[in-house]
Design an enzyme around this catalytic site. Structure first.
Site, PDB file in Angstrom:
ATOM      1  N   PHE A 258       0.866  -1.186   0.000  1.00 36.95           N
ATOM      2  CA  PHE A 258       0.000   0.000   0.000  1.00 36.95           C
ATOM      3  C   PHE A 258       0.894   1.224   0.000  1.00 36.95           C
TER       4      PHE A 258
ATOM      5  N   GLU B 104       4.997   9.318   1.272  1.00 36.86           N
ATOM      6  CA  GLU B 104       6.092   9.716   0.374  1.00 36.86           C
ATOM      7  C   GLU B 104       7.230  10.294   1.207  1.00 36.86           C
TER       8      GLU B 104
ATOM      9  N   GLY C 151       4.243  12.398   5.129  1.00 34.18           N
ATOM     10  CA  GLY C 151       3.886  11.263   5.976  1.00 34.18           C
ATOM     11  C   GLY C 151       2.566  11.513   6.686  1.00 34.18           C
TER      12      GLY C 151
ATOM     13  N   CYS D 191      -9.306   2.994   4.196  1.00 36.01           N
ATOM     14  CA  CYS D 191      -8.477   1.782   4.351  1.00 36.01           C
ATOM     15  C   CYS D 191      -7.739   1.821   5.691  1.00 36.01           C
ATOM     16  N   LEU D 192      -7.228   3.024   6.028  1.00 35.86           N
ATOM     17  CA  LEU D 192      -6.475   3.149   7.282  1.00 35.86           C
ATOM     18  C   LEU D 192      -7.354   2.811   8.483  1.00 35.86           C
TER      19      LEU D 192
ATOM     20  N   ALA E  51      -7.063  -0.851   9.090  1.00 36.76           N
ATOM     21  CA  ALA E  51      -5.761  -1.269   9.622  1.00 36.76           C
ATOM     22  C   ALA E  51      -5.573  -0.781  11.057  1.00 36.76           C
ATOM     23  N   ARG E  52      -5.994   0.459  11.326  1.00 36.46           N
ATOM     24  CA  ARG E  52      -5.830   1.015  12.686  1.00 36.46           C
ATOM     25  C   ARG E  52      -6.648   0.206  13.696  1.00 36.46           C
TER      26      ARG E  52
ATOM     27  N   GLU F 194       0.497   4.386  10.588  1.00 37.15           N
ATOM     28  CA  GLU F 194      -0.978   4.442  10.618  1.00 37.15           C
ATOM     29  C   GLU F 194      -1.478   5.645  11.402  1.00 37.15           C
TER      30      GLU F 194
ATOM     31  N   THR G  63       0.546   8.937  13.619  1.00 38.17           N
ATOM     32  CA  THR G  63       1.338   8.934  14.856  1.00 38.17           C
ATOM     33  C   THR G  63       0.411   9.156  16.059  1.00 38.17           C
TER      34      THR G  63
HETATM   35  P1  TGC Z   1      -9.280  15.924   5.835  1.00 37.10           P
HETATM   36  O1  TGC Z   1      -9.699  17.120   5.067  1.00 37.10           O
HETATM   37  O2  TGC Z   1      -9.398  15.913   7.313  1.00 37.10           O
HETATM   38  O3  TGC Z   1     -10.041  14.636   5.264  1.00 37.10           O
HETATM   39  C1  TGC Z   1     -10.215  14.401   3.874  1.00 37.10           C
HETATM   40  C2  TGC Z   1     -11.547  13.667   3.730  1.00 37.10           C
HETATM   41  O4  TGC Z   1     -11.460  12.406   4.394  1.00 37.10           O
HETATM   42  C3  TGC Z   1     -12.426  12.333   5.471  1.00 37.10           C
HETATM   43  N1  TGC Z   1     -11.744  11.617   6.559  1.00 37.10           N
HETATM   44  C4  TGC Z   1     -11.917  10.302   6.742  1.00 37.10           C
HETATM   45  N2  TGC Z   1     -12.702   9.417   6.120  1.00 37.10           N
HETATM   46  C5  TGC Z   1     -12.640   8.139   6.524  1.00 37.10           C
HETATM   47  N3  TGC Z   1     -11.810   7.746   7.520  1.00 37.10           N
HETATM   48  C6  TGC Z   1     -11.014   8.604   8.164  1.00 37.10           C
HETATM   49  N4  TGC Z   1     -10.201   8.169   9.141  1.00 37.10           N
HETATM   50  C7  TGC Z   1     -11.032   9.952   7.790  1.00 37.10           C
HETATM   51  N5  TGC Z   1     -10.379  11.076   8.180  1.00 37.10           N
HETATM   52  C8  TGC Z   1     -10.835  12.085   7.424  1.00 37.10           C
HETATM   53  C9  TGC Z   1     -12.780  13.767   5.774  1.00 37.10           C
HETATM   54  O5  TGC Z   1     -14.063  13.854   6.351  1.00 37.10           O
HETATM   55  C10 TGC Z   1     -12.719  14.386   4.397  1.00 37.10           C
HETATM   56  O6  TGC Z   1     -13.885  13.984   3.699  1.00 37.10           O
HETATM   57  P2  TGC Z   1     -14.536  14.923   2.578  1.00 37.10           P
HETATM   58  O7  TGC Z   1     -15.780  14.203   2.189  1.00 37.10           O
HETATM   59  O8  TGC Z   1     -14.781  16.240   3.264  1.00 37.10           O
HETATM   60  O9  TGC Z   1     -13.544  15.030   1.467  1.00 37.10           O
HETATM   61  O10 TGC Z   1      -7.812  15.613   5.369  1.00 37.10           O
HETATM   62  P3  TGC Z   1      -6.456  16.154   5.868  1.00 37.10           P
HETATM   63  O11 TGC Z   1      -5.543  16.240   4.690  1.00 37.10           O
HETATM   64  O12 TGC Z   1      -6.635  17.395   6.707  1.00 37.10           O
HETATM   65  O13 TGC Z   1      -6.019  14.887   6.739  1.00 37.10           O
HETATM   66  C11 TGC Z   1      -5.662  14.968   8.010  1.00 37.10           C
HETATM   67  C12 TGC Z   1      -5.426  13.587   8.693  1.00 37.10           C
HETATM   68  C13 TGC Z   1      -4.492  13.846   9.842  1.00 37.10           C
HETATM   69  C14 TGC Z   1      -6.727  13.069   9.232  1.00 37.10           C
HETATM   70  C15 TGC Z   1      -4.917  12.485   7.774  1.00 37.10           C
HETATM   71  O14 TGC Z   1      -4.213  12.914   6.726  1.00 37.10           O
HETATM   72  C16 TGC Z   1      -4.172  11.375   8.507  1.00 37.10           C
HETATM   73  O15 TGC Z   1      -4.815  10.468   9.023  1.00 37.10           O
HETATM   74  N6  TGC Z   1      -2.797  11.406   8.548  1.00 37.10           N
HETATM   75  C17 TGC Z   1      -2.002  10.275   9.034  1.00 37.10           C
HETATM   76  C18 TGC Z   1      -1.408   9.539   7.849  1.00 37.10           C
HETATM   77  C19 TGC Z   1      -1.379   8.068   8.028  1.00 37.10           C
HETATM   78  O16 TGC Z   1      -1.993   7.493   8.927  1.00 37.10           O
HETATM   79  N7  TGC Z   1      -0.683   7.381   7.156  1.00 37.10           N
HETATM   80  C20 TGC Z   1      -0.650   5.948   7.185  1.00 37.10           C
HETATM   81  C21 TGC Z   1       0.043   5.405   5.964  1.00 37.10           C
HETATM   82  S1  TGC Z   1      -0.163   3.664   5.766  1.00 37.10           S
HETATM   83  C22 TGC Z   1       0.731   2.980   6.991  1.00 37.10           C
HETATM   84  O17 TGC Z   1       1.265   3.583   7.847  1.00 37.10           O
HETATM   85  C23 TGC Z   1       0.784   1.501   6.960  1.00 37.10           C
HETATM   86  S2  TGC Z   1       1.667   0.785   8.238  1.00 37.10           S
HETATM   87  C24 TGC Z   1       1.316  -0.776   7.787  1.00 37.10           C
HETATM   88  C25 TGC Z   1       1.672  -1.814   8.732  1.00 37.10           C
HETATM   89  O18 TGC Z   1       2.802  -2.336   8.576  1.00 37.10           O
HETATM   90  O19 TGC Z   1       0.807  -2.225   9.557  1.00 37.10           O
HETATM   91  P1  FAD Z   2       6.145  13.125   9.989  1.00 39.54           P
HETATM   92  O1  FAD Z   2       4.816  13.316   9.372  1.00 39.54           O
HETATM   93  O2  FAD Z   2       7.303  13.864   9.424  1.00 39.54           O
HETATM   94  O3  FAD Z   2       6.029  13.460  11.543  1.00 39.54           O
HETATM   95  C1  FAD Z   2       7.196  13.655  12.372  1.00 39.54           C
HETATM   96  C2  FAD Z   2       6.718  14.108  13.751  1.00 39.54           C
HETATM   97  O4  FAD Z   2       6.009  15.342  13.630  1.00 39.54           O
HETATM   98  C3  FAD Z   2       5.764  13.119  14.411  1.00 39.54           C
HETATM   99  O5  FAD Z   2       6.019  13.089  15.793  1.00 39.54           O
HETATM  100  C4  FAD Z   2       4.389  13.731  14.169  1.00 39.54           C
HETATM  101  O6  FAD Z   2       3.436  13.379  15.157  1.00 39.54           O
HETATM  102  C5  FAD Z   2       4.726  15.219  14.225  1.00 39.54           C
HETATM  103  N1  FAD Z   2       3.776  16.061  13.475  1.00 39.54           N
HETATM  104  C6  FAD Z   2       3.525  16.056  12.137  1.00 39.54           C
HETATM  105  N2  FAD Z   2       2.582  16.938  11.836  1.00 39.54           N
HETATM  106  C7  FAD Z   2       2.200  17.527  13.003  1.00 39.54           C
HETATM  107  C8  FAD Z   2       1.250  18.525  13.364  1.00 39.54           C
HETATM  108  N3  FAD Z   2       0.453  19.105  12.434  1.00 39.54           N
HETATM  109  N4  FAD Z   2       1.149  18.876  14.656  1.00 39.54           N
HETATM  110  C9  FAD Z   2       1.929  18.294  15.609  1.00 39.54           C
HETATM  111  N5  FAD Z   2       2.845  17.333  15.335  1.00 39.54           N
HETATM  112  C10 FAD Z   2       2.978  16.969  14.047  1.00 39.54           C
HETATM  113  N6  FAD Z   2       3.222   4.132   4.889  1.00 39.54           N
HETATM  114  C11 FAD Z   2       2.516   3.617   3.834  1.00 39.54           C
HETATM  115  O7  FAD Z   2       1.935   4.361   3.044  1.00 39.54           O
HETATM  116  N7  FAD Z   2       2.454   2.273   3.638  1.00 39.54           N
HETATM  117  C12 FAD Z   2       3.064   1.391   4.449  1.00 39.54           C
HETATM  118  O8  FAD Z   2       2.962   0.164   4.257  1.00 39.54           O
HETATM  119  C13 FAD Z   2       3.820   1.900   5.559  1.00 39.54           C
HETATM  120  N8  FAD Z   2       4.514   1.048   6.363  1.00 39.54           N
HETATM  121  C14 FAD Z   2       5.351   1.554   7.324  1.00 39.54           C
HETATM  122  C15 FAD Z   2       6.187   0.680   8.036  1.00 39.54           C
HETATM  123  C16 FAD Z   2       7.081   1.200   8.984  1.00 39.54           C
HETATM  124  C17 FAD Z   2       8.004   0.261   9.700  1.00 39.54           C
HETATM  125  C18 FAD Z   2       7.090   2.586   9.260  1.00 39.54           C
HETATM  126  C19 FAD Z   2       8.009   3.131  10.324  1.00 39.54           C
HETATM  127  C20 FAD Z   2       6.278   3.444   8.565  1.00 39.54           C
HETATM  128  C21 FAD Z   2       5.406   2.953   7.579  1.00 39.54           C
HETATM  129  N9  FAD Z   2       4.625   3.807   6.785  1.00 39.54           N
HETATM  130  C22 FAD Z   2       3.877   3.312   5.741  1.00 39.54           C
HETATM  131  C23 FAD Z   2       4.743   5.251   6.940  1.00 39.54           C
HETATM  132  C24 FAD Z   2       3.985   5.831   8.144  1.00 39.54           C
HETATM  133  O9  FAD Z   2       2.610   5.847   7.916  1.00 39.54           O
HETATM  134  C25 FAD Z   2       4.536   7.241   8.404  1.00 39.54           C
HETATM  135  O10 FAD Z   2       5.833   7.078   8.919  1.00 39.54           O
HETATM  136  C26 FAD Z   2       3.664   8.011   9.377  1.00 39.54           C
HETATM  137  O11 FAD Z   2       2.432   8.356   8.789  1.00 39.54           O
HETATM  138  C27 FAD Z   2       4.356   9.318   9.866  1.00 39.54           C
HETATM  139  O12 FAD Z   2       4.897  10.024   8.814  1.00 39.54           O
HETATM  140  P2  FAD Z   2       6.458  10.528   8.861  1.00 39.54           P
HETATM  141  O13 FAD Z   2       7.283   9.359   9.271  1.00 39.54           O
HETATM  142  O14 FAD Z   2       6.739  11.197   7.589  1.00 39.54           O
HETATM  143  O15 FAD Z   2       6.502  11.568  10.063  1.00 39.54           O
END
Ligand code: TGC
Ligand code: FAD
Length: 400
Positions: free
Chosen positions: A134, A138, A142, A254-255, A258-259, A380, A382
């Protein structure tokens, strides 16, 4: 010295589970005890993903477990959570692999895909014959994935993808990558702008221009593969667009899946640490031939751990029941992910302390769990980003 895991059920929550739920947990627990525990310390030390376990987990129905049809097990969300708990009691890396395959690859195909895409991919992903990854994060984006710079340019009957993805679990072993990109069409290309809608694409990883490199030097999730992906003029048929995706909401959906699984998984890691510390404290003697478990300060730590594990169990079970009845909001899932991963990391740190010097040794699982949980706290969303998601929910004000 090694200890056989004893169940952690202070509140008699087992009586809240159905026979089917207990059977699923027993199956996952036996799989972990028999197949993962004997090899995991070596895997972690060697930085090796135990790929030999992939087919067996397919046979047990762990991939896409909560989906219906296409060879999936059709488990409830609580049953799926119990599988995640048991896998992460073994190691966060194996749970990560299953989370990605299930929640981040099969779920989007199931939810946003065409009938052809579902038939082509889901049965092979359910059996483990094909693996997925997934790509959302980038190098520069993040926590704020909406800023992504990866693009998909529409041209006749194909899309051409360009960009870079970072920290992608299973990236180097995947047959298919779910890539999130901003769409530009031919017309707005000519004007030099994109319409910027985030959409999801199925990218077969053997396409020219796609490459994956493994990220080395991790002190966390060493038994999991983490990769960087590069997409350079990757041509895919227009039919590879996931037609139901539209905007950042799609990957965020999707998140949520997973979360939710992580909230259970973290309980598993905490149970492993607590159980090890409890058994150790009863046999380790210091001062007057007394076990360290007889000291008040040790007891206070053990009580903190079992209290927090019990609260986390209640939380995930409740969110699971909400999810099974279609009432779980993404804010409930954020609360569970944030609380339970924090709890597990604190539990690992306390358990490490109780084992003294032995706590840093890989004769025991604690330090490995602690190092893994540092990633789980970050990925997923922070810990702090989930605080902001919850803050926005209760105040109505986004503080990102
Ligand atoms: P924002 O404007 O707040 O939201 C955009 C649209 O999405 C809706 N929305 C959601 N919908 C479903 N589920 C959620 N959890 C949702 N959160 C927001 C929102 O209502 C809006 O809808 P619409 O209809 O108005 O367009 O977007 P933003 O750009 O301000 O986003 C802020 C934030 C912090 C919520 C979001 O970007 C975020 O969750 N950031 C964290 C990034 C993250 O979790 N990355 C994970 C990457 S994958 C990974 O880490 C895999 S690890 C895999 C493993 O090994 O287990
Ligand atoms: P950053 O976004 O740079 O954040 C750095 C710090 O700043 C954090 O403490 C954060 O909380 C803080 N911060 C950021 N913004 C704010 C704010 N507005 N206010 C206050 N504090 C803030 N991603 C995928 O897409 N697919 C995967 O399969 C996947 N697998 C992963 C596996 C591993 C082992 C790891 C470590 C990461 C993986 N990720 C994946 C990426 C992961 O989702 C990101 O690392 C995560 O979303 C945080 O992004 P970043 O590391 O760029 O940190």
């Amino acid at each position: 010295m090694s200890f056989k895991f004893q169940n952690v059920d202070f509140l008699h929550l087992d009586s809240s589970f159905s026979e089917d739920e207990l059977l699923v947990r027993r199956t996952a627990r036996e799989f972990v005890e028999d197949n993962l525990i004997p090899i995991i310390e070596d895997c972690f030390r060697e930085g090796r993903f135990p790929r030999e376990l992939v087919p067996m987990m397919g046979e047990l129905g762990f991939y896409g477990a909560s989906l219906e049809g296409y060879g999936c097990a059709g488990m409830s969300n609580v049953e799926y959570g119990l599988v995640m708990q048991e896998l992460e009691r073994g190691d966060s890396g194996l749970r990560s692999f299953v989370s990605v395959q299930s929640a981040l690859v099969m779920y989007p195909i199931y939810t946003f895909g065409s009938d052809e895409q579902k038939s082509a991919w889901l049965p092979a992903l359910a059996s483990g014959e094909k693996l997925g990854c997934f790509g959302l994060t980038e190098p520069g984006f993040g926590s704020n994935p909406g800023g992504m710079t990866t693009t998909a340019r529409k041209s006749a009957d194909e899309y051409i993808l360009n960009g870079e993805k970072m920290w992608i679990t299973s990236g180097s072993i995947a047959d298919v990558a779910i890539i999130w990109a901003k769409v530009a069409n031919e017309d707005n290309n000519k004007e030099g702008s994109a319409d910027n809608t985030v959409r999801g694409f199925l990218v077969e990883t053997d396409r020219p221009g796609f490459s994956a490199h493994e990220i080395h030097g991790k002190w966390s999730l060493r038994a999991s593969i983490t990769s960087g992906l590069t997409l350079q003029e990757v041509h895919i048929p227009a039919a590879n667009l996931l037609p139901g995706t539209s905007g950042l909401k799609s990957p965020l959906m999707c998140l949520n899946q997973a979360r939710y699984g992580i909230s259970w998984g973290a309980i598993g890691a905490a149970m492993s640490c607590y159980d090890t510390a409890l058994q150790y404290a009863k046999v380790r003697k210091q001062f007057h031939e007394q076990p360290i478990a007889s000291h008040q300060l040790i007891q206070e730590k053990l009580v903190w751990m079992v209290s927090e594990i019990s609260k986390a169990q209640l939380l995930s079970l409740h969110v699971g029941r909400l999810k099974d009845s279609g009432r779980a909001g993404h804010e409930h899932i954020s609360l569970a992910k944030r609380n339970n991963v924090w709890m597990a990391l604190e539990t690992a740190r306390m358990a490490r302390d109780i084992l003294g010097a032995n706590g840093i040794s890989d004769d025991y699982p604690i330090m490995r769990h602690m190092m893994n949980l540092e990633s789980v706290k970050t990925y997923e969303g922070t810990h702090d980003i989930h605080a902001l998601i919850l803050g926005q929910h209760i105040t109505g004000i986004a503080a990102y």
